[in-house]
Structure formats: C-alpha cells, structure tokens
Design a protein around this motif. Structure first.
Motif, PDB file in Angstrom:
ATOM      1  N   LEU A 199       0.748  -1.265  -0.138  1.00  0.00           N
ATOM      2  CA  LEU A 199      -0.018  -0.012  -0.056  1.00  0.00           C
ATOM      3  C   LEU A 199       0.788   1.355   0.054  1.00  0.00           C
ATOM      4  O   LEU A 199       1.598   1.371   0.839  1.00  0.00           O
ATOM      5  CB  LEU A 199      -0.884  -0.087   1.312  1.00  0.00           C
ATOM      6  N   LEU A 200       0.637   2.057  -0.957  1.00  0.00           N
ATOM      7  CA  LEU A 200       1.711   3.195  -1.185  1.00  0.00           C
ATOM      8  C   LEU A 200       0.700   4.506  -0.539  1.00  0.00           C
ATOM      9  O   LEU A 200       0.026   5.081  -0.801  1.00  0.00           O
ATOM     10  CB  LEU A 200       1.786   3.508  -2.662  1.00  0.00           C
ATOM     11  N   GLY A 201       1.662   5.216   0.451  1.00  0.00           N
ATOM     12  CA  GLY A 201       1.350   6.334   0.923  1.00  0.00           C
ATOM     13  C   GLY A 201       1.692   7.343  -0.219  1.00  0.00           C
ATOM     14  O   GLY A 201       2.994   7.129  -0.825  1.00  0.00           O
ATOM     15  N   ALA A 239      -0.560   8.318  -5.846  1.00  0.00           N
ATOM     16  CA  ALA A 239      -0.582   6.994  -6.529  1.00  0.00           C
ATOM     17  C   ALA A 239       0.175   7.359  -7.773  1.00  0.00           C
ATOM     18  O   ALA A 239       0.500   6.468  -8.574  1.00  0.00           O
ATOM     19  CB  ALA A 239      -2.054   6.661  -6.636  1.00  0.00           C
ATOM     20  N   ALA A 263       3.432   7.325  -7.595  1.00  0.00           N
ATOM     21  CA  ALA A 263       4.093   5.524  -6.973  1.00  0.00           C
ATOM     22  C   ALA A 263       3.673   4.442  -8.193  1.00  0.00           C
ATOM     23  O   ALA A 263       4.534   3.377  -8.185  1.00  0.00           O
ATOM     24  CB  ALA A 263       3.077   5.160  -5.887  1.00  0.00           C
ATOM     25  N   GLU A 321      -4.463  11.294   0.178  1.00  0.00           N
ATOM     26  CA  GLU A 321      -3.481  10.190  -0.126  1.00  0.00           C
ATOM     27  C   GLU A 321      -4.073   8.975  -0.025  1.00  0.00           C
ATOM     28  O   GLU A 321      -3.731   7.916  -0.883  1.00  0.00           O
ATOM     29  CB  GLU A 321      -2.516  10.697   0.880  1.00  0.00           C
ATOM     30  N   ASP A 325      -6.350   8.064  -2.995  1.00  0.00           N
ATOM     31  CA  ASP A 325      -5.547   7.796  -4.290  1.00  0.00           C
ATOM     32  C   ASP A 325      -5.050   6.419  -4.361  1.00  0.00           C
ATOM     33  O   ASP A 325      -4.817   5.776  -5.044  1.00  0.00           O
ATOM     34  CB  ASP A 325      -4.638   9.042  -4.320  1.00  0.00           C
ATOM     35  N   THR A 326      -4.453   5.975  -2.998  1.00  0.00           N
ATOM     36  CA  THR A 326      -3.837   4.903  -2.850  1.00  0.00           C
ATOM     37  C   THR A 326      -5.015   3.407  -3.195  1.00  0.00           C
ATOM     38  O   THR A 326      -4.422   2.711  -3.988  1.00  0.00           O
ATOM     39  CB  THR A 326      -3.345   4.665  -1.405  1.00  0.00           C
ATOM     40  N   TRP A 359      -5.517   3.308  -6.827  1.00  0.00           N
ATOM     41  CA  TRP A 359      -4.402   2.710  -7.474  1.00  0.00           C
ATOM     42  C   TRP A 359      -4.445   1.119  -7.209  1.00  0.00           C
ATOM     43  O   TRP A 359      -4.241   0.261  -8.242  1.00  0.00           O
ATOM     44  CB  TRP A 359      -3.059   3.190  -7.271  1.00  0.00           C
TER      45      TRP A 359
END
Length: 243
Positions: A14-16, A19, A22, A219, A222-223, A226
């Motif tokens: 999981l990308l903080g 997105a 990332a 954020e 958006d994560t 994605w």
C-alpha cells in the motif's frame, strides 16, 4: 496465473502519497513493514502482524525486498468472475503510544476502500457480491503497523494516523518524504474457504513536496484507487480477458 500473482504482490504494497507518482516504474523503493507481534516472516527477522494467521507458506518475492507471497499451485483463475470484498481491517502498531482509533474513523476507511474497489471491478465487468458462491473470490485486506495520533476536534483532511516518514535527497535536490504503510492481503475461494493467494509487504513512495506527519484522506483514497486498478488488471490477465 503467474502474472496475476506478480500484480497482486505489488498491489498489496500500500503506497502512501501520490498514486500517480508511485505507479511509475522505478519511482519507489522498498521499506520494511512495521514490526508486529506475530510469527517471523520467512528468511527475515521481521514479525508479521498476525492478520493472516500463518505465514510459513509465504516466500520472499524475488527482486522485491520486504515483500512475501504465496500462490496456490494450479488455480484456474478463469472461473472466477465475481468478487466479494471483506471489510478492511486496521491493525495497530504494538509500539504505538496511543492504543486505538475512533470507531468512526475505522468505518470511514473501510467504507472508502470497499466503494473504490467495488467501483473498479464493476466497471471491469465483474459482479460484486455479498455472499459466497461459485466463481466468487473473497478479498481480505489489512493495513498493518498503523500508528494512531490524537484525534483533533476541528474538521480536517488529515487522518489520525501517523505516517512512518523518512526524509531523503531527491535527484534534483528537492527534499521528498517517504510515506510508509504496511499491508497484508489474502484471496480466498468463497466456497471452500481455501486461501489461493497471500502477500505481505510495504513500500515507500517518492513525493517531491514536504509532507506532514499525518496521512490525508486524499492520499489514502488515491492509494486505494491505484490498488483496485492493479487487482482488477491482474485478474483480467490471469483470466485472459480484456476489459
């Protein structure tokens, strides 16, 4: 099946942060998941959160530090055209000073996650169902190592979750921050209850502007957006279909 497993293993990380940034190949680097109190992950000194229950079948993902996965051999992914999305769980960092998050915050995180994932799969031609049945995959996800902070009384876009932040030098001289969240994920056959896939991982995304110490709703959403796209595209490839 191989492509699906790769996509899922990457997606669970999981990308903080942004997105869009990332998702660019090569724009992220791995970061260790926040330690839990569960059993040690294979070939590491990192303890899992305990969300997945057992981790002995997971193997380190080649070329992806601090990412582990399990894929059941011989799965016929083509027969799965429906998904059932379990509520997202949030597992608190055992070293956090504050032990919990208000129930309404849990509820909003889960609601946002399920709405975004359901929308992506419906638009991709899948049925999103509420009950087990033939051809149904169950998605079960947890944010792990979450560190709560005091919930302010003023309306704000910031969540009461502290991000694990590491500052570093960017190639062009800016001062980005790496926003880190850990995740654990499993995919289950809804009828047999058998685990078909599982993954544990964490990743840090480059951001070229200074970040605060808390994650924002934008954020996180958006994560999730994605993440849902990676899941749906990975399942498409495994099933040999084009959206």
């Amino acid at each position: 099946m191989h492509r699906f497993s790769i996509y899922l293993a990457l997606a669970v990380v999981l990308l903080g942060g942004c997105a869009r940034v990332a998702a660019i190949s090569g724009s992220t680097t791995s970061e260790k998941p926040t330690s839990g109190t569960g059993e040690r992950l294979p070939d590491s000194n990192i303890r899992a959160s305990g969300f997945l229950g057992h981790y002995d079948a997971l193997k380190p993902l080649p070329g992806k530090a601090n990412t582990w996965r399990y894929v059941k051999p011989g799965v016929d992914w083509k027969r799965y055209d429906k998904v059932m999305i379990e509520p997202m769980e949030v597992w608190i960092n055992p070293e956090a000073d504050r032990p919990g998050i208000q129930p309404e915050v849990f509820s909003e995180i889960d609601k946002s996650f399920r709405e975004i994932v359901a929308k992506e799969f419906r638009e991709g031609g899948y049925q999103v169902v509420q009950r087990p049945g033939p051809g149904v995959l169950v998605f079960h996800v947890a944010l792990t190592g979450v560190t709560p902070v005091h919930q302010g009384i003023e309306a704000t876009d910031l969540l009461p979750i502290k991000a694990a932040i590491n500052a570093g030098k960017y190639a062009f001289g800016a001062e980005p921050y790496y926003i880190v969240l850990s995740g654990e994920f499993e995919v289950i056959d809804s009828i047999s209850g058998e685990r078909l896939f599982a993954s544990v991982g964490a990743r840090r995304g480059y951001e070229t502007k200074t970040k605060g110490s808390q994650l924002s709703w934008s954020e996180v959403k958006d994560t999730f957006t994605w993440l849902a796209k990676q899941w749906r595209e990975g399942l498409d490839r495994a099933r040999g279909v084009t959206s």
